[in-house]
Scaffold this active site. Structure first.
Site, PDB file in Angstrom:
ATOM      1  N   ASP A 448       0.820  -1.209   0.000  1.00 53.98           N
ATOM      2  CA  ASP A 448       0.000   0.000   0.000  1.00 53.98           C
ATOM      3  C   ASP A 448       0.854   1.259   0.000  1.00 53.98           C
ATOM      4  OD1 ASP A 448      -1.814  -2.024   0.386  1.00 53.98           O
ATOM      5  OD2 ASP A 448      -3.017  -0.921   1.843  1.00 53.98           O
ATOM      6  N   GLU A 518      -4.886  -4.939  -6.941  1.00 56.47           N
ATOM      7  CA  GLU A 518      -5.806  -5.753  -6.139  1.00 56.47           C
ATOM      8  C   GLU A 518      -7.180  -5.124  -6.236  1.00 56.47           C
ATOM      9  OE1 GLU A 518      -3.368  -5.410  -2.483  1.00 56.47           O
ATOM     10  OE2 GLU A 518      -5.066  -4.317  -1.646  1.00 56.47           O
TER      11      GLU A 518
END
Length: 859
Positions: A448, A518
């Protein structure tokens, strides 16, 4: 004891002297065994009353193996939460093993670790080998010189400390599922003991100079070699390459001299003429070569590296003008279509199960798996090499791994100097394991968030030292990047929860453009045969009647995905409120199929768009335990709606309906298929009346997608209509069959109110007329063609479509047969249409039969 700094070994190596993996452990808590590690690590100490476990085992996995807990019982309903006492896992646990060594004159002994979660003290024969500051991190691999403390009889003791995801480098599951009681603590990878002569040899690395179009390839074998003596040593590195009839030119031998205690990289090279090139599964074969190397002193073998398999191929990437990453394999643009892989909740490795999962990936038409901090065991990569499955490896998010000052999404402790050292060892350990594998597409050093400059430099130095030849990407998102790596070119804009099929044809967030690292529509509802294995009667009732009730088998109770209210809102509004659990599961499978097909078709269709869709990693491929969402097949390996929607949407040659403008796309994922194609388009209402029909001729080109025709008659839809698209080649051979159910209008998305996990719908597509269809009569016949395969022939004898026929292979007890491969399933038949499907299953399945159910067909 001495640490061989910078040498990171992984797999057990075959030595001319001795080398062996610790085959198993005695396991006990320090609360029961005490903390006198000197005493407990003395040879002869009686640990026979401890738990006996296998070589690779976290604490909790060991207790499961020892019968303290039962997985089936533990996974049922909320038992993991209500029946397990978590207190014992707040203390360290001990791993103990005794073994003998046979010393020879001039020999040296080494202890090799490959990752102990999260940190450990190591003792041998009453002497400390390493403490928790050095032996730290799930991937912290080390080689310790134990020559001065090893004897004929030896006792090894490892004290594994409890894992804290905010303080330790571990393997967490974030909101994927509940955390294991021990947080993955323990010796989860092999520990081995190695004996050498005066020269120690690290793991073999393979470097080649292949570029697309080159036939003769120069291959270099490299290894770090250490002189263990107090005087200069003269040695010789001898290597060999074998496979596919190759006869490397010249002898692969390199003489060298190492000074006292010196470590240096030694290499030898040869040219392979007419080298065989390794390809991803859909593009070609997967030829693997083997490499061996050893070091000799005065003609006597001192050490020998583990044999490695390697493939010759070229992988690169670029960030295009849209700031999106696009990969190239052997010079060809490679659209990544894959899923996020989850390891077992207790980090148990099951090679047979992973092989089945990998075969499922290829059967669905996907080409890649992403490992977010789940680098697993070395066998995973060997399997991927053999079958042509690409792997995106990398670190995970949301915990210590990304504890940077600029990351406001985690509360983990910021890195200190020792953490950077642990990160260095971790990167070197994993790179050493991955370096030779042709299946590895890239390594993401962040998820992230990107690593800070100091960590980035450490990672890059480690990868460079270990001859890394694959792309390195700073993160899976576009939040920022270190200058030394540049932008990631990957987006992480959701969705993670349900969105309608036309979402993927939009122009915002996770829609089909760029590279989605994702993203998915939050689907993956298991069928009844799996649900009853882990849900109680009350759980099953809650599943379909209480959309806002937190469900233990969704995500953690602090997660945005703890209930199914977004998913259920879409199901209730679009398909009608379910009348029973059975009705709910049917509608869930319909919606899951529709969702995954649309995502993979959207990305495939937009491969050559002005803003191209360069890759999509579905969130997720599989689950770490029995789960109600985020999978393309369930924990028990049963394929359902999400699986077959993906399989249809990812066919290598395909025709797809574009939900945005009502066009038909001709899709070609191959490198060699081209020429004339025929597309038959037919629109039919629920009563069997043809609303429009059209045949289109087109030419297909490899690795392309294009619009070939609008769909006629969409304006004639009164409530719901079926659209069938058939693709065939010039010889009339069927290549793809695809049936949609369409409402009079698409769902209307409220993009401005999107969250990071979903985009709300302001107006719903009305598909409730599917509930009122006339019953179709479908005959089915099953013919066994071998001990592992059967043919299922379907015939819709009715004058109306037979909607969403589900076929389920069961054994003599009526239980699901898994794993199982169908050529197609969850199909919709036109009136009077016949369809023949093939099913393949394990040889030990015994007597099998097929259960049929569906939308408007009887069981």
């Amino acid at each position: 004891m001495k640490l061989l700094s910078g040498i990171a070994l992984f797999a057990p190596l075959v030595s001319a002297l001795q080398n062996s993996v610790i085959p198993g452990w005695d396991l006990q808590s320090t609360t029961k065994a005490g903390d006198d590690l000197v005493k407990l690590s003395a040879p002869g100490y009686d640990s026979s009353s401890w738990y006996s476990i296998s070589a690779r085992s976290t604490v909790f996995a060991g207790l499961l193996e020892a019968g303290v807990y039962d997985t089936e019982q533990l996974f049922y309903s909320k038992n993991l939460q209500t029946t397990v006492d978590y207190l014992p896992y707040y203390s360290p646990w001990l791993y103990r093993s005794e073994f003998t060594l046979k010393s020879e004159q001039g020999s040296h002994f080494f202890l090799q670790t490959h990752g102990i979660t999260s940190k450990a003290d190591i003792y041998l024969n009453g002497h400390k080998v390493a403490d928790k500051r050095l032996q730290a991190g799930t991937y912290g691999g080390h080689t310790y010189d134990i020559s001065d403390i090893a004897g004929d009889s030896n006792a090894l003791l490892i004290q594994a400390y409890p894992t804290d995801y905010d303080k330790n480098f571990a393997q967490g599951f974030v909101d994927w599922n509940p955390y294991p009681p021990d947080n993955g603590t323990g010796v989860w990878r092999d520990v081995n003991v190695k004996q050498t002569g005066s020269l120690f040899m690290g793991r073999l690395r393979v470097v080649h100079d292949y570029k697309p179009g080159v036939s003769n390839v120069r291959v270099t074998l490299k290894a770090d070699v250490t002189n263990l003596e107090d005087a200069e040593v003269s040695g010789a590195l001898e290597g060999a390459i074998d496979g596919h009839g190759c006869k490397p030119s010249g002898g692969m031998k390199q003489n060298f001299k190492l000074g006292r205690k010196e470590t240096r990289t030694i290499s030898t090279s040869a040219t392979i003429k007419d080298a065989k090139i390794w390809w991803p599964h859909a593009w070609g074969d997967q030829p693997l070569y083997t490499a061996n190397a050893a070091v000799h002193v005065h003609g006597a073998l001192s050490d020998q590296a583990d044999q490695v398999d390697f493939g010759i191929r070229h992988v690169s990437k670029e960030v295009n003008s849209h700031n999106d990453t696009i990969f190239f394999v052997n010079g060809h643009p490679f659209q990544v279509l894959g899923g996020g892989y989850a390891s077992d909740m207790f980090l148990r490795w099951d090679e047979k199960k992973f092989e089945a999962q990998a075969r499922y990936v290829l059967d669905m038409g996907l080409n890649t798996i992403r490992l977010e901090g789940k680098e697993e065991q070395p066998e995973l990569y060997a399997i991927a090499d053999r079958i042509g499955l690409m792997v995106m490896a990398g670190w995970e998010c949301c915990d210590k791994w990304e504890a940077w000052k600029y990351n406001d999404q985690v509360t983990a402790t910021l890195w200190n100097d020792n953490d950077y050292s642990t990160a260095d060892y971790s990167m070197r350990n994993e790179a050493t394991m991955l370096q030779t594998h042709p299946s590895v597409l890239a390594f993401l050093v962040g998820s992230d968030f990107w690593p800070d400059d100091r960590a980035t430099a450490i990672y890059l130095d480690a990868l460079d030292d270990l001859d890394w030849q694959n792309p390195i990407i700073c993160s899976a998102a576009k939040r920022g990047y270190p200058e030394s790596l540049g932008p990631s070119g990957l987006k992480m804009d959701g969705p993670y929860d349900w969105v309608p099929p036309n979402y993927w044809y939009g122009d915002q967030l996770g829609a089909a453009f760029g590279f989605g690292s994702e993203l998915g529509s939050g689907v993956g509802t298991p069928e009844m045969g799996s649900l009853t294995k882990f849900l109680s009667g009350d759980d099953l009732n809650d599943l379909w009647t209480k959309p806002r009730k937190g469900l233990y088998h969704m995500s953690t109770n602090v997660s945005a995905f703890f209930d199914r209210h977004i998913y259920d809102k879409g199901l209730f509004e679009r398909y009608g409120e379910p009348k029973s659990l059975e009705d709910y599961l049917l509608k869930a499978q319909i919606m899951d199929y529709e969702a995954t097909r649309a995502e993979f078709e959207g990305y495939s269709a937009k491969w050559n768009a002005d803003h191209p869709a360069t890759g999509a990693i579905y969130w997720m491929l599989n689950n770490a335990w029995p789960s109600l969402h985020w999978n393309l097949f369930d924990y028990y390996l049963h394929p359902a709606g999400a699986y077959f929607g993906t399989k249809v949407g990812s066919r290598i040659e395909h025709v797809a309906y574009g939900y945005d403008e009502g066009n038909v796309y001709l899709i070609n994922h191959s490198l060699d298929k081209k020429g004339s194609r025929k597309i038959e388009i037919e629109l039919m209402d629920t009563d069997g009346e043809v609303l429009a029909s059209k045949a289109v001729s087109a030419k297909t080109e490899p690795n392309t997608s294009k619009v070939v025709s609008p769909v006629p008659g969409l304006e004639k839809i009164k409530d719901v209509a079926f659209l069938r698209l058939l693709l065939s080649n010039a010889d009339g051979e069927a290549l793809s069959r695809n049936v949609y159910w369409l409402a009079t209008k698409n769902d209307k998305l409220n993009w401005d109110k999107s969250s990071w996990f979903s985009t709300p719908v302001s107006e719903w597509a009305d598909l409730t007329a599917l509930d009122d269809m006339k019953t179709a009569s479908v005959s089915a016949a099953v013919k066994s063609t071998s001990s592992t395969s059967s043919t299922v022939s379907l015939h819709n004898t009715a004058d109306v479509p037979a909607f969403f026929i589900r076929l389920n292979l069961v054994d003599g007890k009526g239980d699901d047969v898994n794993p199982v491969l169908w050529t197609d399933n969850y199909v919709t038949l036109w009136p009077k249409e016949k369809l023949e499907l093939e099913v393949t299953y394990p040889a030990d399945a015994g007597a099998v039969s097929v259960k049929m159910s569906g939308g408007n067909v009887g069981k």
